[in-house]
Design a protein around this motif. Structure first.
Motif, PDB file in Angstrom:
ATOM      1  N   GLN A 159       0.898  -1.085  -0.061  1.00  0.00           N
ATOM      2  CA  GLN A 159       0.190   0.243   0.210  1.00  0.00           C
ATOM      3  C   GLN A 159       0.956   1.253   0.151  1.00  0.00           C
ATOM      4  OE1 GLN A 159      -3.376  -0.142  -0.590  1.00  0.00           O
ATOM      5  NE2 GLN A 159      -2.955   1.954  -0.635  1.00  0.00           N
ATOM      6  N   ASP A 216       0.459   4.085  -2.728  1.00  0.00           N
ATOM      7  CA  ASP A 216       0.281   5.364  -2.740  1.00  0.00           C
ATOM      8  C   ASP A 216       1.163   6.334  -3.183  1.00  0.00           C
ATOM      9  OD1 ASP A 216      -1.916   4.446  -1.283  1.00  0.00           O
ATOM     10  OD2 ASP A 216      -1.095   4.682   0.849  1.00  0.00           O
ATOM     11  N   GLN A 252       0.421   8.797  -6.497  1.00  0.00           N
ATOM     12  CA  GLN A 252       0.726  10.210  -6.334  1.00  0.00           C
ATOM     13  C   GLN A 252       1.568  10.779  -7.312  1.00  0.00           C
ATOM     14  OE1 GLN A 252      -1.063  12.388  -4.409  1.00  0.00           O
ATOM     15  NE2 GLN A 252      -0.006  14.091  -5.445  1.00  0.00           N
TER      16      GLN A 252
END
Length: 388
Positions: A145, A149, A153
């Protein structure tokens, strides 16, 4: 060779997990592909919000280009793949991967989504009962994760809508893995990429036990009459939600349940709840007060004896003895209608009651790897329950 320790005590230095290292490599790789830069340091946001800086020690390009990405670069194409690496710093923890080179081979793909692979030195799951499915690379959910993430981004900032393949590796990881429990757990070919908070906290018996004592003192001084001692973040979350505890009422005991119970002889409190993973609670049920793998191990034969006392048949007992993990044991017993979790908690409760003052009320809870309760024993005080 280890550096000679200081004669005077000093604070132990925390380190960063392999999951944090792999995430940093992903950030550096995205920077290299989309911004044509090679930053020496990159920032990583940890699961609990803290931001850390990691040094990137290597960039290696595939030198393949693809014109489908001509919107991102003046050369009408960008590289499709880059390999980045960092050196893991575990701080003052005697971590097997301290000083290892963690790397990521990041490839842009036409297939949407972010996909993970095991590169050199990272294992593959081959048995049931772990957090990951059979055939998956041994990259645990929290590190996945974190990487997902940070990559997402970066992709949003660059307007990239394609896919990303992430191959995570550790140089000499296969050799290092032989010194771990991975082969026994069915993780073959290398190490696991781990981390739940992103931080490696230094392991020191004296320092950790001192912090446990201090936590108990603070709880008592602030009028806490019911506290919980937990083995990790999952058990902390489970028991906090169950009782609605404030943070000050929760003691992070780690593997040192003995340090909690023995200290309660000196500074008793009204009620104490112990909560941990089923495997660790099963060790307490056998009488172990240090739950770390270096000091005690899970006894599947004892679990089979408990199941037999609860009415388990020979097939169940053999399956328990052959089980790869305690998660598998719990599943087998649930399928057979055997309340193994409750039975182990009762035994653990009796062991704990033998250590603490008889006036202290004790409860014991066990959770599975998803943080769900799989057993409990609400025992009251040793006097009330007939404990010795």
């Amino acid at each position: 060779m280890w550096v000679e320790s200081d004669e005077q005590a000093r604070p132990l230095r925390s380190g960063l997990t392999t999951g944090t290292c792999a995430t940093a490599c992903c950030v550096a790789a995205m920077e290299a592909l989309f911004k044509n830069s090679q930053p020496e340091q990159v920032s990583v946001k940890l699961p609990r919000g803290k931001t850390v800086q990691l040094t990137i020690c290597d960039y290696q390009y595939d030198n393949q280009y693809d014109n489908q990405y001509d919107q991102y670069d003046d050369r009408n194409s960008i590289r499709k793949q880059v390999k980045t690496a960092t050196i893991k710093d575990a701080g003052d923890d005697p971590d097997i991967t301290h000083g290892a080179k963690v790397f990521v081979e990041l490839t842009l793909t036409q297939t949407e989504g972010i996909h993970f692979k095991a590169a050199e030195g990272v294992g593959t799951v081959t048995k049931e009962g772990l957090l990951l499915a059979v055939g998956e690379p041994a990259i645990n959910p929290v590190p996945r994760q974190m990487m997902r993430d940070h990559i997402t981004q970066c992709a949003l900032e660059q307007g990239y809508q394609g896919g990303v393949e992430v191959a995570v590796g550790v140089e000499q990881g296969a050799a290092l893995a032989k010194k771990t429990m991975n082969p026994r757990l069915g993780i073959l070919g290398g190490l696991s990429i781990l981390g739940t908070t992103g931080i490696v906290r230094p392991f020191s018996c004296a320092a950790y036990i001192a912090s446990i004592h201090q936590s108990i003192d603070v709880a008592r001084a602030n009028g806490i009459h019911h506290m919980a001692a937990v083995t990790g973040s999952s058990s902390e979350a489970a028991i906090r939600d169950h009782y609605g505890f404030e943070a000050i009422a929760i003691i992070e005991m780690g593997d040192f349940v003995g340090a909690v119970l023995k200290y309660l002889k000196r500074v008793p409190i009204g009620r104490v709840t112990l909560c941990g993973g089923f495997g660790k609670i099963s060790k307490l049920a056998k009488g172990h007060l240090d739950l770390h793998s270096r000091a005690s191990s899970i006894d599947v034969h004892h679990l089979a004896q408990v199941a037999k006392a609860l009415g388990g048949d020979d097939a169940l007992l053999q399956a328990i003895v052959s089980a790869n993990t305690t998660a598998e044991v719990i599943t087998l017993c649930q399928q057979a209608g055997i309340a193994m979790g409750d039975a182990i908690c009762r035994l653990a409760l009796q062991r704990a009651q033998n250590v603490v003052p008889k006036t202290i009320m004790l409860d014991v809870y066990a959770i599975d790897r998803q943080g769900r309760f799989v057993g409990s024993a609400i025992g009251g005080s040793a006097i009330e329950s007939g404990g010795a």
